[in-house]
Structures are given as structure tokens and as C-alpha cells.
Write a protein that holds these residues in place. Structure first.
Motif, mmCIF file in Angstrom:
data_model
loop_
_atom_site.group_PDB
_atom_site.id
_atom_site.type_symbol
_atom_site.label_atom_id
_atom_site.label_comp_id
_atom_site.label_asym_id
_atom_site.label_seq_id
_atom_site.Cartn_x
_atom_site.Cartn_y
_atom_site.Cartn_z
ATOM 1 N N ALA A 1 -14.684 -23.487 16.388
ATOM 2 C CA ALA A 1 -14.419 -21.534 15.520
ATOM 3 C C ALA A 1 -15.555 -21.615 13.633
ATOM 4 O O ALA A 1 -14.850 -21.401 12.755
ATOM 5 C CB ALA A 1 -13.551 -21.624 15.319
ATOM 6 N N TYR A 2 -16.554 -20.996 14.442
ATOM 7 C CA TYR A 2 -17.681 -21.128 12.999
ATOM 8 C C TYR A 2 -19.118 -20.042 13.671
ATOM 9 O O TYR A 2 -18.487 -19.829 15.127
ATOM 10 C CB TYR A 2 -18.322 -23.154 13.415
ATOM 11 N N HIS A 3 -19.330 -19.505 12.600
ATOM 12 C CA HIS A 3 -20.221 -18.776 12.596
ATOM 13 C C HIS A 3 -21.013 -18.186 12.147
ATOM 14 O O HIS A 3 -21.157 -18.472 11.146
ATOM 15 C CB HIS A 3 -19.442 -16.768 13.542
ATOM 16 N N HIS A 4 -22.488 -18.313 12.427
ATOM 17 C CA HIS A 4 -23.757 -18.403 11.357
ATOM 18 C C HIS A 4 -24.350 -17.253 12.176
ATOM 19 O O HIS A 4 -25.165 -17.545 11.506
ATOM 20 C CB HIS A 4 -24.373 -20.036 11.890
ATOM 21 N N GLY B 1 -7.558 -16.172 20.972
ATOM 22 C CA GLY B 1 -8.514 -17.621 20.664
ATOM 23 C C GLY B 1 -8.735 -18.428 21.639
ATOM 24 O O GLY B 1 -8.976 -17.604 22.573
ATOM 25 N N GLY B 2 -9.767 -18.740 21.326
ATOM 26 C CA GLY B 2 -11.011 -19.345 22.100
ATOM 27 C C GLY B 2 -11.843 -18.710 22.547
ATOM 28 O O GLY B 2 -13.175 -18.596 22.975
ATOM 29 N N HIS B 3 -11.501 -16.489 22.361
ATOM 30 C CA HIS B 3 -12.584 -16.305 22.723
ATOM 31 C C HIS B 3 -13.646 -15.448 21.964
ATOM 32 O O HIS B 3 -13.749 -15.943 20.270
ATOM 33 C CB HIS B 3 -12.395 -14.914 22.517
ATOM 34 N N GLU B 4 -14.969 -15.366 22.455
ATOM 35 C CA GLU B 4 -16.261 -15.339 22.265
ATOM 36 C C GLU B 4 -16.710 -14.546 20.544
ATOM 37 O O GLU B 4 -17.175 -14.627 18.770
ATOM 38 C CB GLU B 4 -17.461 -15.209 22.469
ATOM 39 N N ILE B 5 -16.075 -13.388 20.845
ATOM 40 C CA ILE B 5 -16.153 -12.366 19.642
ATOM 41 C C ILE B 5 -14.457 -12.299 18.572
ATOM 42 O O ILE B 5 -13.363 -12.464 19.266
ATOM 43 C CB ILE B 5 -15.777 -10.784 20.061
ATOM 44 N N GLN B 6 -14.487 -12.279 17.253
ATOM 45 C CA GLN B 6 -13.815 -12.442 16.605
ATOM 46 C C GLN B 6 -13.559 -11.390 15.112
ATOM 47 O O GLN B 6 -14.645 -10.728 15.265
ATOM 48 C CB GLN B 6 -13.372 -14.037 15.991
ATOM 49 N N PHE C 1 -17.691 -10.800 14.871
ATOM 50 C CA PHE C 1 -18.817 -11.975 14.827
ATOM 51 C C PHE C 1 -18.769 -12.783 16.329
ATOM 52 O O PHE C 1 -17.199 -12.611 16.317
ATOM 53 C CB PHE C 1 -18.908 -12.600 13.452
ATOM 54 N N ARG C 2 -19.553 -13.215 16.313
ATOM 55 C CA ARG C 2 -19.342 -14.294 17.600
ATOM 56 C C ARG C 2 -19.571 -15.907 16.799
ATOM 57 O O ARG C 2 -20.145 -15.866 16.929
ATOM 58 C CB ARG C 2 -20.618 -13.975 18.830
ATOM 59 N N GLN C 3 -18.123 -16.355 17.865
ATOM 60 C CA GLN C 3 -18.663 -17.253 17.395
ATOM 61 C C GLN C 3 -19.079 -19.018 18.158
ATOM 62 O O GLN C 3 -19.006 -18.350 19.892
ATOM 63 C CB GLN C 3 -16.460 -18.028 17.270
#
Length: 498
Positions: free
Chosen positions: A262-265, A227-232, A254-256
Motif C-alpha cells: 500500500a505505497y504509491h510513488h 483492497g489489493g487492487h492496483e488503482i486506489q 494512483f497505482r499502488q
């Protein structure tokens, strides 16, 4: 040396890789975009160059009016007896097929269909046999990783489709790949769904039809608890061995957009993670089973330098390779030149699951600066930040009733909102500018060497968590509503990442 992830940025999900002599080849999903299944090559696993697509003809791919995130799912690339094979699913037609080529830089064959259902098909070759596997239901109605043998010339099934593994217990078992390593057969798959709970799992056995034994420490690779890490969203991987005997896994993630956002576009991207085999033949991956942004490794020589393209223009970009269209384009509406693009609009808009006049590049990083000069004689033309037909932001020059204006349109679900409209003094040309960071897009025009801000919109409304689906933001040049033979002219395009 140190290398940074992702190694291929932007919406390039579901990577699959094979090695031929000293070169690695990689393919990715393309969904509703055309051409289908982009192909990359690399000499070092770090630096990748796009060399083409597998599906370049209408006869190879049915995309007519399919829904966003339909179309081409999870391809696999394999090389056998001098020939490349790419197998995939058209999820909109529920068909599994493969194409082949003897020249990776040339055209691929017409599709060869296999009458086995499911998704994410893969091929494994051994002793003149071709094994075809997918994630679905077998001939006895059992769900899992399904396998049969096929005639590779025709796609005809030679054996019944049977489940060979039911996974480790996670939901949405998918993405199977088989390998023979040191006399054992390894079956790698993805579980957990391609969201925050995604993971790579595997099992092994002593034959392609073995009772596969699950790795006791599954998942072998996941970031689901970070949780809280960029790579998810780490999962869906393919193993490859380099010339020095080292093993790697190329996989999606993906990178949030922020530590607690907690969104990735940007879409699902391609990550490289080292793999280490134990003496007993099992293997582990990554840093304590996770993927990190920067790996330091002695498996890649220090002489290798990771290069990254930071600026895209008309002049330095191969739009026929790096660009993409929505579904099957109408070629007569596009004129792609060395330093400009001309687009003829139609009555099809970006709000339809159809083929508007649109050509785009994948957004590759959060922080960027886009500028482009646009001129029109009628209708509407501009830049869109496009997730799907219901989620896109448009900055456009319009002419209606002999009046020119620049508009910012925000399209989020059923809400279609013109955020800003600025009238121009009979000016049919304007410089459109978009600034972006992790959380916002800012829209501007340039007049008399000054930027005039037209407002902003949050990136999260173009994310998969809001829009749904499996794609990522495309920076699109588009035109619509132009009459007669008039083309919108796009010049001085520049997209800088920083």
C-alpha cells in the motif's frame, strides 16, 4: 474499443477538463514545480498531448522557497465567450486567482485575485454571470462549498460568499465543479481526503443557489473498498460530454506498487471513467461505482487507437513543455540543446527547499531503464529520483580534491546515507544507469560495455505514504557545487518504459 487507465501517466493530479468544438483541454496541479499548471489537449479523451503551461512567468506565480507540496493546488479550466480561464490556489500564499487567454497555445494573463478563501476554486458561467466557488468557509463562518458571483473582468465580488453544499459527510470536502445538464444544476465534489479513502460525490438542484439534494448512492465513484487492487485513491473529478452525447469523468487516482504493498510513488495520475445518466436525471460512474484499469466501451469508436510513448530521449522530448524545474529556476544555469543538456551547479543542493540546478521528467511507470552519460570538471552532477528535498535517491559523478568518484546517495527523512562510492581513474565522464521495477531502484555504471551494480533502494521510501505530500517521483538531472563557469554535460539520455 478497449482503453487502459491511467490515460495520462505520472504526477499529474487534480485534472480539470473543458471541450471547445472538437478538442478537449485538460489542466493539472503543479505544486512547487515550474512552469505551473501543465495543459494537455486531446481529440478522443484517450490520447493526450501536452501543449504548454498556464503559469510561465515569475510575475504569475510565487514559489520562492516554498515547502514541497505547497504552491499551486487543483486548477479548473473553463471556456466562455471565446476565452479560456484557469482558476487555482497558491496554497503557500493562501490566495485564489485566475488567469485567462484567447490563445490556448500562447501566453496567459497576469493573475486576477478573488477575495474568497479556501482551496480548489472553480468557475461556472451562465447568462453573463460568473460564479466563483471554492472549498472553505463562507462570510458567515460556515464550512462547505462556498460560492459568490464575481466581475469576471476584475475578480471583484458582487455577492457575499455563501455555502451552497456541505457534502455527503466525508472528510475534506473539496474540488467543487458545477454544471447545468438538462435544466438541472449538478455540483460535483471530492471527499475523504486524497488518499485511500478518496471519493467523488455529487448533488443537484434547480438553481446555482439551490438547496442541493444529495445523490442517494454517494459516493458515485470510489475505489476505497478495493483492497489489493492496483488503482486506489480515486476522486477529484470533472465531467465532460463528448460530441456523441456521452458523458465522462476525468479524475485522479494512483497505482499502488503491489497487490499488498500500500505505497504509491508515481504520484496521482489522470484516469478516464464512463458516466451514465438514468432516466430520472441522476448519474452513475464506472464499473459498479469503481474505476478499473481497462474499460471496454462502445462510446469510443473502434477506429481510435490508444498510443503511448515508451521512450524519452533528448531528441524526442520537448523539455520546455514536458520538463519541470524546482520553484523558480535561474535560467543562466541551463543550456538545453537538441541532443544534450548542460547544467551549472550552485551551492544550493537537492536537500533544500530552494531552487537547485535541476530539470526533470515525471516518472510514468514502475518498470523503466534510464541511462545517461555525464561529464564534469568539478563538483557533483547526476540523476536524482526526487520526491522532495528530504526524500530522493541520487546517482552522481563527483570530483573533489582532484579525485573522481561515482556515488549512490539515499536521502530518507533525516537520514542522508552514501550507500556506495566507487573511485574512477581520472575519468571525468561516466554512463549512469538506473533500473526500476515496482519495488526497487537499482543503480549501475557502465564501464567497458559492462554494467557494474552499485546497489539498490526500495521505492516505498519515496512514496507519499512515507514522504507525505501530494507529488510523485521526478527523474531529475541535476548539478551542484560546480565552481566558476564550468557546466556539467549530460548526453545520450534515454528513459525506456516496459
Amino acid at each position: 474499443m478497449k482503453y487502459n487507465n491511467p490515460v495520462i501517466k505520472g504526477f499529474y493530479p487534480d485534472p480539470s477538463v473543458c471541450k471547445v468544438e472538437n478538442t478537449y483541454y485538460l489542466v493539472c496541479s503543479s505544486f512547487q514545480y515550474f512552469p505551473g499548471v501543465p495543459i494537455f489537449e486531446s481529440k478522443d479523451l484517450i490520447n493526450w498531448k501536452q501543449i504548454g503551461h498556464c503559469l510561465t512567468r515569475r510575475s504569475q506565480i510565487e514559489l520562492e522557497k516554498i515547502n514541497s507540496s505547497g504552491g499551486i493546488f487543483a486548477p479548473t479550466i473553463r471556456f466562455n465567450n471565446g476565452r479560456f480561464y484557469m482558476t487555482t490556489t497558491n496554497n503557500s500564499t493562501q490566495e485564489n486567482f485566475y488567469v485567462w487567454t484567447d490563445d490556448i497555445y500562447g501566453e496567459w494573463s497576469e493573475p486576477i485575485y478573488v477575495k474568497q478563501g479556501g482551496i480548489d476554486p472553480s468557475l461556472y458561467f451562465e447568462d453573463d454571470k460568473a460564479y466563483f466557488m471554492s472549498s472553505g468557509t463562507d462570510d458567515n463562518g460556515v464550512d462547505g462549498i462556498v460560492q459568490c458571483e464575481i466581475d469576471i473582468q476584475t475578480g471583484r465580488k458582487l455577492t457575499p460568499s455563501l455555502v451552497i453544499w456541505t457534502g455527503s459527510g466525508g472528510r475534506f470536502l473539496e474540488g467543487p465543479h458545477m454544471y447545468k445538464i438538462n435544466g438541472m444544476y449538478y455540483l460535483v465534489a471530492a471527499e475523504g481526503g486524497t488518499e485511500f479513502g478518496h471519493m467523488v460525490t455529487y448533488a443537484r438542484g434547480n438553481s446555482p443557489y439551490a438547496t442541493f439534494e444529495e445523490y442517494s448512492h454517494n459516493p458515485v465513484l470510489t475505489n476505497r473498498n478495493l483492497g489489493g487492487h492496483e488503482i486506489q485513491g480515486v476522486g477529484h473529478g470533472d465531467l465532460v460530454q463528448d460530441n456523441m452525447g456521452n458523458w465522462w469523468i476525468l479524475h485522479l487516482g494512483f497505482r499502488q506498487s503491489g497487490q499488498w504493498q500500500a505505497y504509491h510513488h508515481l504520484g496521482r495520475e489522470v484516469f478516464l471513467t464512463p458516466v451514465t445518466f438514468y432516466e430520472d436525471g441522476w448519474f452513475k460512474a464506472g464499473e459498479n461505482g469503481t474505476t478499473i484499469k481497462c474499460f471496454e466501451t462502445d462510446k469510443i469508436p473502434n477506429s481510435v487507437v490508444q498510443n503511448e510513448k515508451k521512450c524519452y530521449t533528448f531528441e524526442n522530448t520537448k523539455w520546455d513543455r514536458e520538463g519541470c524545474y524546482l520553484r523558480i529556476p535561474h535560467g543562466e544555469n541551463y543550456k538545453i540543446k537538441e541532443n544534450s543538456i548542460s547544467l551549472k551547479g550552485t551551492n544550493i543542493t537537492l536537500d533544500e527547499a530552494d531552487s537547485p540546478t535541476f530539470i526533470g521528467l515525471r516518472q510514468k511507470d514502475f518498470n523503466m531503464y534510464i541511462s545517461c552519460d555525464v561529464s564534469i570538471s568539478d563538483g557533483e552532477a547526476g540523476i536524482t529520483l526526487y520526491m522532495d528535498e528530504n526524500h530522493h535517491y541520487d546517482l552522481a559523478l563527483c570530483k573533489y580534491d582532484n579525485k573522481y568518484e561515482v556515488i549512490v546517495k539515499l536521502n530518507v527523512g533525516e537520514i542522508k546515507h552514501v550507500k556506495k562510492s566507487v573511485c574512477l581513474e581520472n575519468d571525468n565522464k561516466v554512463s549512469l544507469i538506473i533500473h526500476a521495477d515496482n519495488n526497487c531502484y537499482n543503480f549501475c555504471i557502465k564501464t567497458e560495455d559492462k554494467e557494474v551494480n552499485l546497489g539498490r533502494a526500495q521505492t516505498k521510501y519515496l512514496s507519499s505514504e512515507v514522504a507525505g505530500g501530494f507529488t510523485g517521483v521526478i527523474i531529475g538531472l541535476y548539478a551542484c557545487g560546480l565552481s566558476g563557469y564550468n557546466y556539467a554535460e549530460f548526453t545520450n539520455f534515454k528513459c525506456d518504459y516496459f
